[in-house]
Design an enzyme around this catalytic site. Structure first.
Site, PDB file in Angstrom:
ATOM      1  N   VAL A   1     -20.974 -76.830  44.978  1.00  0.00           N
ATOM      2  CA  VAL A   1     -21.885 -76.357  43.945  1.00  0.00           C
ATOM      3  C   VAL A   1     -21.848 -74.832  43.866  1.00  0.00           C
ATOM      4  O   VAL A   1     -21.900 -74.239  42.796  1.00  0.00           O
ATOM      5  CB  VAL A   1     -23.319 -76.847  44.232  1.00  0.00           C
ATOM      6  CG1 VAL A   1     -24.264 -76.337  43.172  1.00  0.00           C
ATOM      7  CG2 VAL A   1     -23.352 -78.356  44.295  1.00  0.00           C
TER       8      VAL A   1
ATOM      9  N   ILE B   1     -18.770 -72.899  41.941  1.00  0.00           N
ATOM     10  CA  ILE B   1     -18.516 -72.984  40.501  1.00  0.00           C
ATOM     11  C   ILE B   1     -19.632 -72.296  39.721  1.00  0.00           C
ATOM     12  O   ILE B   1     -20.795 -72.631  39.885  1.00  0.00           O
ATOM     13  CB  ILE B   1     -18.424 -74.460  40.069  1.00  0.00           C
ATOM     14  CG1 ILE B   1     -17.363 -75.156  40.910  1.00  0.00           C
ATOM     15  CG2 ILE B   1     -18.105 -74.563  38.605  1.00  0.00           C
ATOM     16  CD1 ILE B   1     -17.358 -76.644  40.742  1.00  0.00           C
TER      17      ILE B   1
ATOM     18  N   ASP C   1     -11.092 -46.800   3.256  1.00  0.00           N
ATOM     19  CA  ASP C   1     -10.979 -46.299   1.891  1.00  0.00           C
ATOM     20  C   ASP C   1     -11.928 -45.138   1.738  1.00  0.00           C
ATOM     21  O   ASP C   1     -12.946 -45.077   2.418  1.00  0.00           O
ATOM     22  CB  ASP C   1     -11.440 -47.377   0.908  1.00  0.00           C
ATOM     23  CG  ASP C   1     -10.381 -48.412   0.677  1.00  0.00           C
ATOM     24  OD1 ASP C   1      -9.224 -48.108   0.928  1.00  0.00           O
ATOM     25  OD2 ASP C   1     -10.735 -49.517   0.251  1.00  0.00           O
TER      26      ASP C   1
ATOM     27  N   ASP D   1     -10.961 -53.091  -0.921  1.00  0.00           N
ATOM     28  CA  ASP D   1     -11.882 -53.712  -1.870  1.00  0.00           C
ATOM     29  C   ASP D   1     -11.192 -54.436  -3.017  1.00  0.00           C
ATOM     30  O   ASP D   1     -11.768 -55.296  -3.642  1.00  0.00           O
ATOM     31  CB  ASP D   1     -12.893 -52.684  -2.408  1.00  0.00           C
ATOM     32  CG  ASP D   1     -12.227 -51.355  -2.749  1.00  0.00           C
ATOM     33  OD1 ASP D   1     -11.001 -51.372  -2.925  1.00  0.00           O
ATOM     34  OD2 ASP D   1     -12.923 -50.345  -2.836  1.00  0.00           O
TER      35      ASP D   1
ATOM     36  N   ASP E   1      -5.494 -55.564  -1.722  1.00  0.00           N
ATOM     37  CA  ASP E   1      -5.736 -55.163  -0.338  1.00  0.00           C
ATOM     38  C   ASP E   1      -5.719 -56.354   0.619  1.00  0.00           C
ATOM     39  O   ASP E   1      -5.638 -56.181   1.826  1.00  0.00           O
ATOM     40  CB  ASP E   1      -7.109 -54.477  -0.221  1.00  0.00           C
ATOM     41  CG  ASP E   1      -7.089 -53.084  -0.824  1.00  0.00           C
ATOM     42  OD1 ASP E   1      -6.005 -52.481  -0.845  1.00  0.00           O
ATOM     43  OD2 ASP E   1      -8.145 -52.613  -1.268  1.00  0.00           O
TER      44      ASP E   1
ATOM     45  N   ASN F   1     -21.928 -66.317  43.350  1.00  0.00           N
ATOM     46  CA  ASN F   1     -21.059 -67.375  43.869  1.00  0.00           C
ATOM     47  C   ASN F   1     -20.357 -66.941  45.147  1.00  0.00           C
ATOM     48  O   ASN F   1     -20.297 -67.693  46.125  1.00  0.00           O
ATOM     49  CB  ASN F   1     -20.025 -67.787  42.819  1.00  0.00           C
ATOM     50  CG  ASN F   1     -20.678 -68.429  41.615  1.00  0.00           C
ATOM     51  OD1 ASN F   1     -20.682 -67.884  40.526  1.00  0.00           O
ATOM     52  ND2 ASN F   1     -21.268 -69.579  41.817  1.00  0.00           N
TER      53      ASN F   1
ATOM     54  N   ASN G   1     -28.301 -71.103  41.494  1.00  0.00           N
ATOM     55  CA  ASN G   1     -27.371 -71.081  40.365  1.00  0.00           C
ATOM     56  C   ASN G   1     -28.039 -71.374  39.031  1.00  0.00           C
ATOM     57  O   ASN G   1     -27.713 -70.773  38.015  1.00  0.00           O
ATOM     58  CB  ASN G   1     -26.255 -72.112  40.573  1.00  0.00           C
ATOM     59  CG  ASN G   1     -25.223 -71.606  41.550  1.00  0.00           C
ATOM     60  OD1 ASN G   1     -25.395 -70.517  42.114  1.00  0.00           O
ATOM     61  ND2 ASN G   1     -24.185 -72.369  41.775  1.00  0.00           N
TER      62      ASN G   1
ATOM     63  N   ASP H   1     -30.970 -67.351  39.398  1.00  0.00           N
ATOM     64  CA  ASP H   1     -29.911 -66.439  39.045  1.00  0.00           C
ATOM     65  C   ASP H   1     -29.512 -66.538  37.584  1.00  0.00           C
ATOM     66  O   ASP H   1     -29.155 -65.554  36.950  1.00  0.00           O
ATOM     67  CB  ASP H   1     -28.700 -66.792  39.902  1.00  0.00           C
ATOM     68  CG  ASP H   1     -27.818 -65.600  40.046  1.00  0.00           C
ATOM     69  OD1 ASP H   1     -28.388 -64.513  40.196  1.00  0.00           O
ATOM     70  OD2 ASP H   1     -26.603 -65.763  39.982  1.00  0.00           O
TER      71      ASP H   1
HETATM   72  P1  ATP Z   1      -9.964 -45.618  -2.423  1.00  0.00           P
HETATM   73  O1  ATP Z   1     -11.035 -46.445  -3.045  1.00  0.00           O
HETATM   74  O2  ATP Z   1      -8.784 -46.388  -1.969  1.00  0.00           O
HETATM   75  O3  ATP Z   1     -10.468 -44.561  -1.542  1.00  0.00           O
HETATM   76  P2  ATP Z   1      -9.683 -44.445  -4.906  1.00  0.00           P
HETATM   77  O4  ATP Z   1     -10.685 -45.363  -5.417  1.00  0.00           O
HETATM   78  O5  ATP Z   1      -9.947 -43.004  -5.010  1.00  0.00           O
HETATM   79  O6  ATP Z   1      -9.279 -44.726  -3.480  1.00  0.00           O
HETATM   80  P3  ATP Z   1      -8.053 -45.504  -6.872  1.00  0.00           P
HETATM   81  O7  ATP Z   1      -9.248 -46.156  -7.391  1.00  0.00           O
HETATM   82  O8  ATP Z   1      -6.808 -46.280  -6.636  1.00  0.00           O
HETATM   83  O9  ATP Z   1      -8.312 -44.752  -5.562  1.00  0.00           O
HETATM   84  O10 ATP Z   1      -7.755 -44.288  -7.821  1.00  0.00           O
HETATM   85  C1  ATP Z   1      -6.601 -43.530  -7.708  1.00  0.00           C
HETATM   86  C2  ATP Z   1      -6.480 -42.588  -8.888  1.00  0.00           C
HETATM   87  O11 ATP Z   1      -6.411 -43.350 -10.088  1.00  0.00           O
HETATM   88  C3  ATP Z   1      -7.692 -41.672  -9.072  1.00  0.00           C
HETATM   89  O12 ATP Z   1      -7.521 -40.483  -8.391  1.00  0.00           O
HETATM   90  C4  ATP Z   1      -7.715 -41.455 -10.551  1.00  0.00           C
HETATM   91  O13 ATP Z   1      -6.880 -40.397 -10.924  1.00  0.00           O
HETATM   92  C5  ATP Z   1      -7.120 -42.719 -11.129  1.00  0.00           C
HETATM   93  N1  ATP Z   1      -8.187 -43.614 -11.574  1.00  0.00           N
HETATM   94  C6  ATP Z   1      -9.215 -44.081 -10.860  1.00  0.00           C
HETATM   95  N2  ATP Z   1     -10.009 -44.870 -11.586  1.00  0.00           N
HETATM   96  C7  ATP Z   1      -9.467 -44.920 -12.803  1.00  0.00           C
HETATM   97  C8  ATP Z   1      -9.797 -45.575 -14.021  1.00  0.00           C
HETATM   98  N3  ATP Z   1     -10.862 -46.339 -14.127  1.00  0.00           N
HETATM   99  N4  ATP Z   1      -8.999 -45.390 -15.091  1.00  0.00           N
HETATM  100  C9  ATP Z   1      -7.912 -44.627 -14.983  1.00  0.00           C
HETATM  101  N5  ATP Z   1      -7.538 -43.990 -13.894  1.00  0.00           N
HETATM  102  C10 ATP Z   1      -8.298 -44.117 -12.807  1.00  0.00           C
END
Ligand code: ATP
Length: 913
Positions: free
Chosen positions: A301, A304, A348, A646, A650, A712, A749, A753
């Site tokens: 006993v 274990i 991000d 996001d 990704d 133990n 045990n 304890d």
């Molecule tokens: P993360 O979220 O990965 O940190 P981020 O959001 O800044 O990065 P993205 O959203 O991929 O990265 O944007 C990259 C680039 O794309 C931006 O710097 C901008 O110039 C352009 N961009 C972002 N949003 C838009 C949009 N809605 N329309 C057009 N261009 C955009």
């Protein structure tokens, strides 16, 4: 066949309306008729089966053997030697071990039930939602409640979780690999198809289990649950067997090994004990064999750590639930453990490290740089130079037409944003200029605007475009990352001026975004592919957008650096913007050598990236595809990587990471599904708290294991010393008497304890838990001094218990009294020791009162253990005896001496280091 009927016929057949959806009443009726939109599952294993199952564990079998031995010994005593007292104690022993077995099975039932409960509630929190039109109202509901006839809307990143027939699509692409094996996304449309169309070619249908990778669409649900194509092939979903975490596997392995040890010890005891009797007395009787047998049972006993595996899983399960309180939703017990050993956190930028509250503070159009006043969504703020604003009108109109976002006033008079934050910033800029997207589209300006096609923003392309009809003209409006747009700009664009401004804005930590347009023909407007349209653009202007860093992140980064965890920023933004923000957050020192761009990664081989990856702290202008390479190369360095994401793209990187982290608010369903940790508040600080919680849980587990195992070792040794070293009778105590009875060992045990050990599982973290380097996952839980701590303390305690027993015997005590002295010395030794087990340093490093559960458990253990020595009933059952007051004082306080002594010596050694 829904795919070869017109969309109106389908809607009619399903008795629904695309404008109003189903009524709530009809939904109720259909839910009853078709059932919930779920795959059928095997019913979970009933509790009684789990209970029965626990009897098959080797541990329980050994204990059952001990019961059998006790019974045999008792029956022998009754029938042959007539020693009724001994016989009764054997029977009590058998009963007590049986109770132990039942408690053990109870624990494993409790463990399964609580794991099931917390997994169920985690699953519920992670339930997918879908936008559905009901009673003329769009709402979000759990996908389980969809019924045929429901009208749903989906967008990029959503799961499709019923079979549907599309009736409106916009650049909609869907991945259906699970049904068709086709790994490329398929474009969807609404046209009727011939009856013989194969499943993979039914472009007007969407199937359960697919993901939306681009665009958006509206559809009517045609089948749910087991009636869907997925349901038909999936059949019954098997109850997923709960897999064990590495630490559980290690502990189960350890318990198994200890069982072998127990087996050997029992055999050894039987042989050595018999030999000893024969050598010392020259005879061998069954009575003496019975005494040896009870030592052997006590040893079995003792060897274990019975409760360890069950308590471990309970602590892990509860740990996962506790984590949710700090807004980190963990999806598997495995990750609780991994979190604590994280060495790299790659996050991000936008929304996680920054607030994602974007405002345009500067822009450059028509050769002039403008400044914009005001922050946030309130459309108030002057634009200077005031007199020139009219010349920027084309830029602003293009920015808000190529845009699907909005701001509106809520009931409190505050402006609230809807949609993509970058786009919202442009909408607000428009409003500051009295330009409203809805007014432009609703023909309230001199030119009629109509949006014909939308190519949504995508973080790989880093652009978004729309095709519009502006009066009689057709145009494509494009906006996106300036460096990308410059590469597609026409010859008339003053690239140099733009480049200078991009640099200037980025150095000020502003996010930059360029906007352009191109006149096209009607035919191009209707038919040209996206790649053809996004070319030869005439640049209209450049926006500089501020996205303030979250205030609390700087502190989190510092805490993580102290914990030897590297923080890496990954962003789609411009390198300079990223660098400026990273410096503000303390992620990089100011020299900038730790920044790498996506295009550099593209040029590198895996080995080249491997050589640099540990030194880079900022990745800029990266696409989701780069993230996976970064994870892979970090892992080749044996780093444990947590990676956030996001967007849909990704998902593979999140799956590859040791801890995939998704955003609870802004994340897509797809990323949430591939993640291990979901940040319910989208905040970076939550990652830090989760890592801390992970470390705490792991350390607590280590501490309680250390405590259990020390007990133990002490038990085995005190029994073994008695067996091997007492060669002749001492006073009233014969040389065959075990130092502790089996029931005393059981008591220690299971009660005195186990409860404090359990309380250790809930301990608060040590204040310096985030000042230590991450745990090396390759090392066993017993490494890093754990083993030596267990052995040193176990041996000391075993020796002290044995000496207490000898001294008691020498002083002329009866057998029961001497065993009680040994028993209480062990109990109190361990109760003192539990405070030492709370720290890998020394007893003095922790406030003994910081864990109220522990204080309660220790008090209960102390009082109940004293009680069993004074209660006549327990005296009878456990073989304990009442002691004199002075002896009680001695057994309570003397065992504290070695504990304090060891900690004292260690404290001096630590100081001298
Ligand atoms: P993360 O979220 O990965 O940190 P981020 O959001 O800044 O990065 P993205 O959203 O991929 O990265 O944007 C990259 C680039 O794309 C931006 O710097 C901008 O110039 C352009 N961009 C972002 N949003 C838009 C949009 N809605 N329309 C057009 N261009 C955009």
């Amino acid at each position: 066949m829904f795919y070869n009927q017109s969309k109106d016929d389908v809607l009619k057949e399903l008795n629904t309306s695309r404008h109003e959806g189903l009524t709530k009443k009809e939904v109720q009726a259909r839910l009853e008729k078709y059932g919930r939109n779920e795959m059928q599952q095997d019913p979970p294993t009933p509790i009684w089966k789990i209970f029965i199952h626990s009897f098959k564990e080797p541990l329980v079998i050994i204990l059952l053997l001990a019961v059998l031995l006790s019974l045999v010994s008792g029956i022998y005593d009754l029938t042959s030697s007539g020693d009724v007292k001994h016989a009764m104690s054997s029977f009590y022993e058998a009963i007590a071990i049986m109770i132990l077995i039942l408690i053990n099975s109870g624990l494993s039932v409790w463990q399964t039930a609580s794991a099931r409960k917390s997994l169920d509630s985690l699953k519920k929190m992670n339930d997918h939602q879908v936008s559905v039109l009901r009673d003329n109202n769009w709402e979000k509901i759990s996908v389980n409640l969809l019924v045929p006839g429901d009208i749903i809307g989906v967008k990029m990143g959503d799961f499709i979780e019923a079979d549907v027939r599309w009736f409106k699509t916009s650049e909609l692409q869907v991945l259906e690999a699970h049904l068709t094996g086709e790994s490329e996304p398929i474009s969807k449309a609404v046209e009727i198809l011939p009856e013989e169309t194969d499943l993979g070619d039914r472009k007007n249908m969407g199937y359960s289990g697919s993901t939306v990778t681009n665009g958006n669409g509206y559809a009517v649900v045609v089948a749910t649950g087991m009636e869907t194509e997925l349901g038909k092939i999936a059949g019954l979903l098997k109850d997923t067997p709960d897999s064990k975490t590495p630490i559980e596997k290690t502990v189960n392995e350890l318990t198994r090994k200890l069982m072998y040890v127990a087996g050997c010890v029992v055999l050894f005891t039987l042989v050595a004990g018999s030999l000893k009797t024969w050598l010392t007395t020259g005879t061998f009787s069954f009575t003496s064999f019975a005494a040896i047998l009870s030592t052997a049972i006590a040893l079995a006993v003792a060897a274990i750590p019975d409760a360890l595996p069950a308590v471990l899983s309970i602590v892990l399960t509860i740990g996962a639930t506790v984590l949710t309180k700090s807004k980190g939703l963990i999806k598997s017990l495995n990750s609780v453990e991994t979190l604590g050993s994280t060495t790299f956190i790659a996050s991000d930028k936008t929304g996680t490290l920054t607030k994602n509250e974007m405002t345009v503070t500067r822009f450059f159009a028509n050769g002039i740089e403008f400044e914009v006043e005001g922050r946030g969504y309130d459309p108030l703020g002057e634009i200077t130079p005031n007199g020139q604003v009219e010349s920027a009108r084309q830029f602003i109109v293009a920015s808000i037409l190529n845009n699907e976002s909005n701001v509106s006033k809520n009931e409190n008079g505050n402006y609230v944003p809807f949609g993509n934050p970058t786009d919202v910033a442009l909408v607000v800029l428009g409003l500051k200029n009295d330009l409203d997207r809805h007014e432009l589209l609703n023909k309230k300006s001199e030119i009629d605007y109509d949006i014909l096609r939308i190519f949504p923003f995508d973080s790989t392309r880093k652009m978004m475009s729309v095709v519009v009809k502006a009066g009689d003209e057709f145009k494509v409006l494009t906006k996106g990352a300036p460096d990308v747009l410059l590469n597609k700009a026409d010859a008339d664009t003053d690239k140099k001026a733009f480049e200078e401004k991009i640099d200037k804005f980025a150095n000020e930590a502003l996010r930059t975004l360029a906007v352009g347009e191109r006149i096209i023909s009607e035919d191009e407007a209707m038919n040209a592919a996206m790649e053809e349209l996004e070319n030869n653009i005439s640049l209209l202007g450049l926006a500089g957008i501020i996205d303030p860093p979250r205030e609390e992140v700087r502190q989190s980064v510092e805490t993580l650096h102290n914990a030897d965890i590297n923080v890496v920023m990954i962003t789609g933004d411009h390198a300079k913007t990223a660098q400026a923000i990273a410096a503000k957050l303390g992620i990089i020192s100011n020299n900038g050598t730790q920044v790498m761009e996506g295009k550099q990664i593209d040029r590198m081989s895996d080995d080249e990236l491997f050589d640099q990856v540990e030194n880079i702290r900022v990745y800029a202008r990266v696409s989701p595809e780069h993230k996976q390479r970064i994870v892979n190369q970090l892992q080749r360095h044996d780093e444990v990587v947590a990676m956030t994401g996001d967007g849909v793209n990704d998902a593979p990187a999140l799956r590859a990471a040791d801890i995939g982290v998704a955003m609870g608010i802004n994340g897509t369903d797809v990323t949430k599904d591939s993640a291990d940790l979901i940040l319910l508040d989208d905040k970076f600080t939550t990652i830090e708290h989760s890592v801390e919680a992970g470390r705490t849980i792991f350390t607590n587990i280590k501490n309680f294991m250390r405590h259990e195992l020390t007990t133990n070792v002490a038990e085995i040794l005190s029994l073994m010393f008695g067996l091997l070293l007492i060669t002749h009778d001492i006073g009233n105590v014969s040389s065959n008497t075990p130092t502790l009875t089996a029931l005393m060992v059981l008591w220690v045990n299971m009660i005195s304890d186990a409860l404090p050990s359990f309380a250790l599982g809930y301990d608060v973290p040590e204040s310096d838990i985030m000042n230590e380097p991450p745990r090396d996952t390759h090392k066993s839980i017993l490494a890093d001094g754990m083993m030596s701590r267990i052995i040193v303390r176990g041996i000391t305690m075993g020796v002290v218990v044995f000496i207490a027993f000898i001294l008691a015997a020498r002083s002329g005590m009866q057998v029961e009294e001497a065993q009680t002295v040994a028993f209480l010395t062990l109990v109190f030794g361990q109760l003192w020791n539990v405070f030492d087990a709370r720290s890998s340093k020394t007893l003095f490093h922790r406030n003994p009162f910081s864990n109220p559960k522990l204080i309660m458990a220790v008090t209960f253990s102390a009082l109940s253990s004293l009680f069993v020595t004074i209660s006549p009933f327990f005296n009878e059952v456990m073989g304990t005896a009442r002691l004199s007051d002075s002896v009680y004082l001695m057994v309570i306080f003397i065992p504290a001496i070695p504990v304090f002594l060891i900690s004292g010596i260690k404290a001096i050694l630590l100081k001298n280091k």
